[in-house]
Design a protein around this motif. Structure first.
Motif, PDB file in Angstrom:
ATOM      1  N   UNK A 167      19.271  16.686   9.360  1.00 38.41           N
ATOM      2  CA  UNK A 167      19.711  17.807   8.528  1.00 38.41           C
ATOM      3  C   UNK A 167      20.948  18.479   9.104  1.00 38.41           C
ATOM      4  N   UNK A 168      20.984  18.687  10.394  1.00 39.30           N
ATOM      5  CA  UNK A 168      22.114  19.373  11.023  1.00 39.30           C
ATOM      6  C   UNK A 168      23.384  18.530  10.911  1.00 39.30           C
ATOM      7  N   UNK A 169      23.295  17.270  11.267  1.00 37.24           N
ATOM      8  CA  UNK A 169      24.467  16.394  11.191  1.00 37.24           C
ATOM      9  C   UNK A 169      24.946  16.258   9.752  1.00 37.24           C
ATOM     10  N   UNK A 170      24.027  16.209   8.819  1.00 37.93           N
ATOM     11  CA  UNK A 170      24.381  16.125   7.406  1.00 37.93           C
ATOM     12  C   UNK A 170      25.111  17.386   6.957  1.00 37.93           C
ATOM     13  N   UNK A 171      24.639  18.563   7.400  1.00 36.28           N
ATOM     14  CA  UNK A 171      25.295  19.831   7.049  1.00 36.28           C
ATOM     15  C   UNK A 171      26.710  19.864   7.613  1.00 36.28           C
ATOM     16  N   UNK A 172      26.861  19.414   8.839  1.00 36.41           N
ATOM     17  CA  UNK A 172      28.186  19.394   9.471  1.00 36.41           C
ATOM     18  C   UNK A 172      29.113  18.454   8.705  1.00 36.41           C
ATOM     19  N   UNK A 173      28.617  17.290   8.331  1.00 36.56           N
ATOM     20  CA  UNK A 173      29.424  16.340   7.562  1.00 36.56           C
ATOM     21  C   UNK A 173      29.874  16.951   6.234  1.00 36.56           C
ATOM     22  N   UNK A 228      27.101  33.545   7.285  1.00 39.63           N
ATOM     23  CA  UNK A 228      26.388  34.282   6.233  1.00 39.63           C
ATOM     24  C   UNK A 228      26.679  33.690   4.856  1.00 39.63           C
ATOM     25  N   UNK A 229      27.916  33.281   4.634  1.00 38.25           N
ATOM     26  CA  UNK A 229      28.283  32.710   3.332  1.00 38.25           C
ATOM     27  C   UNK A 229      27.589  31.378   3.073  1.00 38.25           C
ATOM     28  N   UNK A 230      27.037  30.787   4.121  1.00 30.19           N
ATOM     29  CA  UNK A 230      26.328  29.520   3.985  1.00 30.19           C
ATOM     30  C   UNK A 230      24.820  29.683   4.187  1.00 30.19           C
ATOM     31  N   UNK A 231      24.340  30.905   4.024  1.00 30.22           N
ATOM     32  CA  UNK A 231      22.900  31.132   4.018  1.00 30.22           C
ATOM     33  C   UNK A 231      22.258  31.421   5.361  1.00 30.22           C
TER      34      UNK A 231
END
Length: 75
Positions: free
Chosen positions: A10-16, A51-54
Protein backbone atom coordinates in the motif's frame (compact mmCIF):
# COMPACT_ATOMS: atom_id res chain seq x y z
CA UNK A 1 12.36 6.03 -14.15
CA UNK A 2 11.88 2.30 -13.57
CA UNK A 3 8.33 1.21 -12.79
CA UNK A 4 8.00 -1.42 -10.06
CA UNK A 5 4.81 -3.39 -9.49
CA UNK A 6 3.51 -2.64 -5.99
CA UNK A 7 0.06 -4.17 -5.98
CA UNK A 8 0.50 -5.72 -2.53
CA UNK A 9 2.37 -2.84 -0.92
CA UNK A 10 0.00 0.00 0.00
CA UNK A 11 2.74 2.48 0.89
CA UNK A 12 4.82 1.87 -2.24
CA UNK A 13 1.67 2.05 -4.35
CA UNK A 14 0.72 5.41 -2.77
CA UNK A 15 4.20 6.76 -3.45
CA UNK A 16 4.04 5.58 -7.07
CA UNK A 17 0.64 7.22 -7.53
CA UNK A 18 1.83 10.56 -6.09
CA UNK A 19 5.33 10.56 -7.56
CA UNK A 20 5.03 13.89 -9.40
CA UNK A 21 3.65 15.65 -6.30
CA UNK A 22 6.41 14.21 -4.13
CA UNK A 23 9.06 15.40 -6.57
CA UNK A 24 7.46 18.87 -6.53
CA UNK A 25 7.56 18.82 -2.70
CA UNK A 26 11.24 17.86 -2.74
CA UNK A 27 11.96 20.65 -5.22
CA UNK A 28 10.09 23.16 -3.04
CA UNK A 29 12.08 22.14 0.04
CA UNK A 30 15.33 22.35 -1.91
CA UNK A 31 14.44 25.84 -3.15
CA UNK A 32 13.56 27.04 0.38
CA UNK A 33 16.34 25.86 2.72
CA UNK A 34 15.88 26.46 6.44
CA UNK A 35 18.03 25.97 9.51
CA UNK A 36 17.42 23.22 12.05
CA UNK A 37 14.39 23.85 14.26
CA UNK A 38 13.49 26.81 12.02
CA UNK A 39 11.82 24.79 9.22
CA UNK A 40 8.57 26.76 9.32
CA UNK A 41 7.97 26.76 5.56
CA UNK A 42 8.77 23.06 5.30
CA UNK A 43 6.52 22.17 8.22
CA UNK A 44 3.60 24.14 6.79
CA UNK A 45 4.11 22.87 3.24
CA UNK A 46 4.45 19.21 4.18
CA UNK A 47 1.68 19.34 6.78
CA UNK A 48 -0.79 20.82 4.28
CA UNK A 49 0.34 18.38 1.60
CA UNK A 50 -0.30 15.41 3.88
CA UNK A 51 -3.64 16.79 5.11
CA UNK A 52 -4.76 17.25 1.50
CA UNK A 53 -4.18 13.53 1.01
CA UNK A 54 -6.18 12.40 4.02
CA UNK A 55 -3.48 12.24 6.68
CA UNK A 56 -4.28 13.36 10.21
CA UNK A 57 -1.54 15.84 11.07
CA UNK A 58 -0.69 16.93 14.61
CA UNK A 59 1.64 19.90 14.86
CA UNK A 60 4.23 20.80 17.52
CA UNK A 61 5.10 17.18 18.23
CA UNK A 62 7.29 16.87 21.34
CA UNK A 63 6.73 20.58 21.93
CA UNK A 64 8.86 21.45 18.89
CA UNK A 65 7.30 24.21 16.77
CA UNK A 66 8.47 22.72 13.48
CA UNK A 67 7.77 19.06 14.22
CA UNK A 68 4.63 17.18 13.28
CA UNK A 69 3.20 13.69 13.31
CA UNK A 70 1.11 12.38 10.42
CA UNK A 71 -1.14 9.32 10.55
CA UNK A 72 -2.88 7.73 7.59
CA UNK A 73 -5.64 5.26 8.21
CA UNK A 74 -6.73 3.19 5.25
CA UNK A 75 -10.33 2.01 5.11
Amino acid sequence: MEVIENKGNVIASWIDTHEEELIAAANYLHAHPELAYKEYLACEYLGKFLESHGFEVTYKTADIDTAFTAVWRSN
